[in-house]
Design a protein around this motif. Structure first.
Motif, PDB file in Angstrom:
ATOM      1  N   LYS A  40      44.885  45.731 -22.337  1.00 41.55           N
ATOM      2  CA  LYS A  40      45.202  46.381 -21.057  1.00 41.55           C
ATOM      3  C   LYS A  40      45.330  45.349 -19.940  1.00 41.55           C
ATOM      4  O   LYS A  40      46.259  45.410 -19.133  1.00 41.55           O
ATOM      5  CB  LYS A  40      44.122  47.428 -20.712  1.00 41.55           C
ATOM      6  N   THR A  41      44.384  44.406 -19.907  1.00 41.60           N
ATOM      7  CA  THR A  41      44.484  43.364 -18.880  1.00 41.60           C
ATOM      8  C   THR A  41      45.694  42.469 -19.149  1.00 41.60           C
ATOM      9  O   THR A  41      46.415  42.089 -18.220  1.00 41.60           O
ATOM     10  CB  THR A  41      43.186  42.532 -18.835  1.00 41.60           C
ATOM     11  N   ALA A  42      45.935  42.162 -20.408  1.00 44.12           N
ATOM     12  CA  ALA A  42      47.089  41.323 -20.760  1.00 44.12           C
ATOM     13  C   ALA A  42      48.390  41.977 -20.300  1.00 44.12           C
ATOM     14  O   ALA A  42      49.292  41.312 -19.770  1.00 44.12           O
ATOM     15  CB  ALA A  42      47.116  41.083 -22.272  1.00 44.12           C
ATOM     16  N   THR A  58      43.127  38.776 -13.303  1.00 40.39           N
ATOM     17  CA  THR A  58      42.036  38.763 -14.282  1.00 40.39           C
ATOM     18  C   THR A  58      41.393  40.138 -14.344  1.00 40.39           C
ATOM     19  O   THR A  58      41.685  41.014 -13.533  1.00 40.39           O
ATOM     20  CB  THR A  58      40.973  37.713 -13.906  1.00 40.39           C
ATOM     21  N   SER A  59      40.501  40.305 -15.308  1.00 38.01           N
ATOM     22  CA  SER A  59      39.882  41.608 -15.497  1.00 38.01           C
ATOM     23  C   SER A  59      39.059  42.003 -14.277  1.00 38.01           C
ATOM     24  O   SER A  59      38.218  41.248 -13.801  1.00 38.01           O
ATOM     25  CB  SER A  59      38.974  41.572 -16.722  1.00 38.01           C
ATOM     26  N   PRO A  60      39.289  43.199 -13.728  1.00 35.48           N
ATOM     27  CA  PRO A  60      38.516  43.638 -12.566  1.00 35.48           C
ATOM     28  C   PRO A  60      37.270  44.418 -12.951  1.00 35.48           C
ATOM     29  O   PRO A  60      36.739  45.183 -12.145  1.00 35.48           O
ATOM     30  CB  PRO A  60      39.519  44.538 -11.827  1.00 35.48           C
ATOM     31  N   VAL A 105      45.630  51.165 -13.588  1.00 30.84           N
ATOM     32  CA  VAL A 105      44.218  51.458 -13.807  1.00 30.84           C
ATOM     33  C   VAL A 105      43.873  51.385 -15.289  1.00 30.84           C
ATOM     34  O   VAL A 105      44.323  52.206 -16.095  1.00 30.84           O
ATOM     35  CB  VAL A 105      43.837  52.857 -13.272  1.00 30.84           C
ATOM     36  N   GLU A 106      43.058  50.377 -15.647  1.00 29.71           N
ATOM     37  CA  GLU A 106      42.535  50.317 -17.017  1.00 29.71           C
ATOM     38  C   GLU A 106      41.478  51.406 -17.182  1.00 29.71           C
ATOM     39  O   GLU A 106      40.733  51.698 -16.259  1.00 29.71           O
ATOM     40  CB  GLU A 106      41.902  48.942 -17.280  1.00 29.71           C
ATOM     41  N   TRP A 107      41.400  52.000 -18.337  1.00 27.25           N
ATOM     42  CA  TRP A 107      40.453  53.086 -18.621  1.00 27.25           C
ATOM     43  C   TRP A 107      40.644  54.258 -17.662  1.00 27.25           C
ATOM     44  O   TRP A 107      39.697  54.983 -17.356  1.00 27.25           O
ATOM     45  CB  TRP A 107      38.990  52.598 -18.509  1.00 27.25           C
TER      46      TRP A 107
HETATM   47 MG   LIG Z   1      40.663  44.643 -19.461  1.00 30.44          MG
END
Ligand SMILES: [Mg+2]
Ligand SMILES: Nc1ncnc2c1ncn2[C@@H]1O[C@H](COP(=O)(O)OP(=O)(O)OP(=O)(O)O)[C@@H](O)[C@H]1O
Length: 154
Positions: A40-42, A58-60, A105-107
């Motif tokens: 997801k971040t990628a 980067t991952s938040p 939005v991840e997740w």
């Molecule tokens: Mg992520």
């Protein structure tokens, strides 16, 4: 309508993000679903690259959300993993207007759809051989039309 694509390598995830970025308009919401480490971040990094965002995406996870400016559109990158019952990113009091930004939005599945009924759901899954498959699920006629355009370039 559902679209599934194979993503054999991280470079393919990035390329999909860059292709998606070309379709994005102010106010768009992209909801990313998939298990831990799915990519997801990628994918968001590819979107950031496609928007021309300077600096690293980067991952938040620990800050919940970050606003990246300096690209074609502001990119709001949120991680709802820790949002729990906080159903609206609006509550984070971000220093950004979601109506003029792109929000990823991840997740976010099941949590943030009310921010924009018309949105794109991206579901990434990890296969046994460690490659990924992605399903693009349009919500709203406009996203369905935009995905048809994307389809021609994938
Ligand atoms: Mg992520
Ligand atoms: N298509 C792909 N094939 C193989 N590996 C990939 C692919 N896309 C991404 N990856 C790799 O998967 C790993 C995890 O990616 P990433 O951090 O983006 O996942 P995530 O879904 O954001 O995880 P989290 O749930 O922790 O937020 C990274 O090492 C990334 O390079």
């Amino acid at each position: 309508m559902r679209r599934e694509h194979e993503l054999p390598t991280p470079a393919d995830t990035s390329a999909l993000g860059r292709a998606l970025a070309e379709l994005l308009r102010p106010g768009d919401l992209v909801v990313l679903a998939g298990p831990l480490g799915a990519g997801k971040t990628a994918l968001t990094q590819g979107i950031g690259a496609g928007l021309g965002v300077p600096g690293a995406v980067t991952s938040p996870t620990f800050v919940l959300a970050r606003v990246h400016r300096g690209g074609r559109l502001p990119l709001v990158h949120a991680d709802a993993y820790r949002l729990g019952s906080v159903a609206e990113i609006d509550d984070l009091d971000l220093d950004a207007d979601l109506g003029s930004s792109v929000t990823v939005v991840e997740w976010g599945a099941g949590l943030v759809e009310q921010l924009n009924d018309e949105h794109l759901l991206v579901r990434i899954d990890r296969l046994d051989d460690d490659s990924r498959v992605v399903e693009l699920v349009p919500h709203g006629a406009d996203w369905a039309a935009r995905l048809r355009t994307l389809e021609e370039t994938l």
